[in-house]
Enzyme design. Sequence first.
Site, PDB file in Angstrom:
ATOM      1  N   LEU A   1     -10.418  11.474   3.838  1.00  0.00           N
ATOM      2  CA  LEU A   1     -10.273  10.368   2.902  1.00  0.00           C
ATOM      3  C   LEU A   1      -9.587   9.168   3.531  1.00  0.00           C
ATOM      4  CD1 LEU A   1      -9.214  12.283  -0.347  1.00  0.00           C
ATOM      5  CD2 LEU A   1     -11.457  11.332   0.211  1.00  0.00           C
TER       6      LEU A   1
ATOM      7  N   PHE B   1      -6.102   7.685   6.447  1.00  0.00           N
ATOM      8  CA  PHE B   1      -5.016   7.944   7.383  1.00  0.00           C
ATOM      9  C   PHE B   1      -4.022   6.801   7.305  1.00  0.00           C
ATOM     10  CE2 PHE B   1      -7.996   5.230   9.511  1.00  0.00           C
ATOM     11  CZ  PHE B   1      -7.217   4.361  10.257  1.00  0.00           C
TER      12      PHE B   1
ATOM     13  N   ALA C   1       0.264   5.594   9.026  1.00  0.00           N
ATOM     14  CA  ALA C   1       1.233   5.777  10.099  1.00  0.00           C
ATOM     15  C   ALA C   1       1.924   7.128  10.023  1.00  0.00           C
ATOM     16  CB  ALA C   1       2.272   4.657  10.050  1.00  0.00           C
ATOM     17  N   ASN C   2       1.979   7.735   8.824  1.00  0.00           N
ATOM     18  CA  ASN C   2       2.754   8.965   8.651  1.00  0.00           C
ATOM     19  C   ASN C   2       1.930  10.185   8.270  1.00  0.00           C
ATOM     20  OD1 ASN C   2       5.379   7.738   9.090  1.00  0.00           O
ATOM     21  ND2 ASN C   2       5.068   6.725   7.117  1.00  0.00           N
ATOM     22  N   SER C   3       0.620  10.015   8.055  1.00  0.00           N
ATOM     23  CA  SER C   3      -0.149  11.162   7.574  1.00  0.00           C
ATOM     24  C   SER C   3      -1.648  10.901   7.672  1.00  0.00           C
ATOM     25  CB  SER C   3       0.207  11.462   6.108  1.00  0.00           C
ATOM     26  OG  SER C   3      -0.173  10.365   5.284  1.00  0.00           O
ATOM     27  N   THR C   4      -2.412  11.980   7.487  1.00  0.00           N
ATOM     28  CA  THR C   4      -3.844  11.887   7.223  1.00  0.00           C
ATOM     29  C   THR C   4      -4.098  12.545   5.872  1.00  0.00           C
ATOM     30  OG1 THR C   4      -4.218  13.958   8.443  1.00  0.00           O
ATOM     31  CG2 THR C   4      -4.548  11.881   9.647  1.00  0.00           C
ATOM     32  N   VAL C   5      -5.170  12.120   5.183  1.00  0.00           N
ATOM     33  CA  VAL C   5      -5.475  12.648   3.854  1.00  0.00           C
ATOM     34  C   VAL C   5      -6.905  13.155   3.850  1.00  0.00           C
ATOM     35  CG1 VAL C   5      -5.536  12.185   1.379  1.00  0.00           C
ATOM     36  CG2 VAL C   5      -3.881  10.982   2.825  1.00  0.00           C
TER      37      VAL C   5
ATOM     38  N   LYS D   1      -2.703  16.083   1.812  1.00  0.00           N
ATOM     39  CA  LYS D   1      -2.003  15.123   2.668  1.00  0.00           C
ATOM     40  C   LYS D   1      -1.231  15.894   3.732  1.00  0.00           C
ATOM     41  CE  LYS D   1       0.792  10.912   2.275  1.00  0.00           C
ATOM     42  NZ  LYS D   1       1.472  10.004   1.310  1.00  0.00           N
TER      43      LYS D   1
ATOM     44  N   ASP E   1       6.956   0.334  -2.970  1.00  0.00           N
ATOM     45  CA  ASP E   1       5.786  -0.160  -2.247  1.00  0.00           C
ATOM     46  C   ASP E   1       4.615  -0.334  -3.211  1.00  0.00           C
ATOM     47  OD1 ASP E   1       4.241  -1.042  -0.151  1.00  0.00           O
ATOM     48  OD2 ASP E   1       3.726   0.953   0.573  1.00  0.00           O
TER      49      ASP E   1
END
Length: 311
Positions: free
Chosen positions: A66, A68, A70-74, A89, A189
């Site tokens: 789905l 990506f 800086a801190n994760s991929t989904v 996640k 955010d």
Amino acid sequence: MKILLQFSRFSRLPVLPRRAMSSSCPILDSTKTIEEERMPAYERGLYYPVKLGDVFHSRYQVISKLGFGANSTVWFGRDLQHHRYIALKVYISSSRGNQEVRVLEHLSRIKSQHPGSSLVRQMIEKFELTGPKDIHQCIVYEPLSTSLLHFQATLDPMSLPEDLLKGALQQLLLALDYPQSEAHVIHTDIQAKNIIIAAKDDSVFREWADGRGPDGCHSDAQLLAEMVAMLGPPPVGLLRKSPRSLEYWDSSGQWKASEKIPSISLDESEEYLEGENKQMFMNFMKKMLRWDPEERQSARELLTDPWLTSS
């Protein structure tokens, strides 16, 4: 009837993972960087090497990617035990506790009848993966549809009509007031790409499962310059609270960054409303857009604003 339908679904036996389907898509060149590999802080082993078809926690099978950051991929996936679609996640490797996970755990313990509680996505489960270098925190969510940013991009003009905007803002403010008033958590955010629209019909997810998935950078100086243009100069007392302010302003509060302040204004940024209705809308916006957080109205106060509640 709804309870019976849910019970019959969860009483089914777990299914076996599906074999990865053959695809006519071209094979990517492994020597070329793509997606998160292009992030400035990317390093091999930082992201967990998820592959399509992987099954994690003996339960969640990965179907497609789905996104990506800086801190994760989904990832979009299937819950093999409860026969439903999920979003997974997977965070970058870290030996430290994850702040987002802690916040989600805190919210999951809050028992509330607040109308905004149903508008804040809760995690289904969390677990950990052991990667090549360290531990990766994972969160399982209910999948959602598309972001407000992408939805707006489908419109012509690419802006929400006033009636849809009011409805979206009312739900957003309720969603912000719930964690703030009930759990003492503040979202820091808020932007269109972080506001996700739910899907009431699971058929959209079946399309994703069949392989038909959903489908400009600004520097700090650029963003701050635009804020100065919209809001005027910040109070000197506020600037003195942050040592980093001296990167962009001098000690007297004068802008010194090389980035020029654009010739735009908050009033000119609204192009679709007119007359008294526009003035009421701008007054609504100015209650939120303040340099000093202490001067901003709360989400609960904004819910009673004359423009938002007018028909």
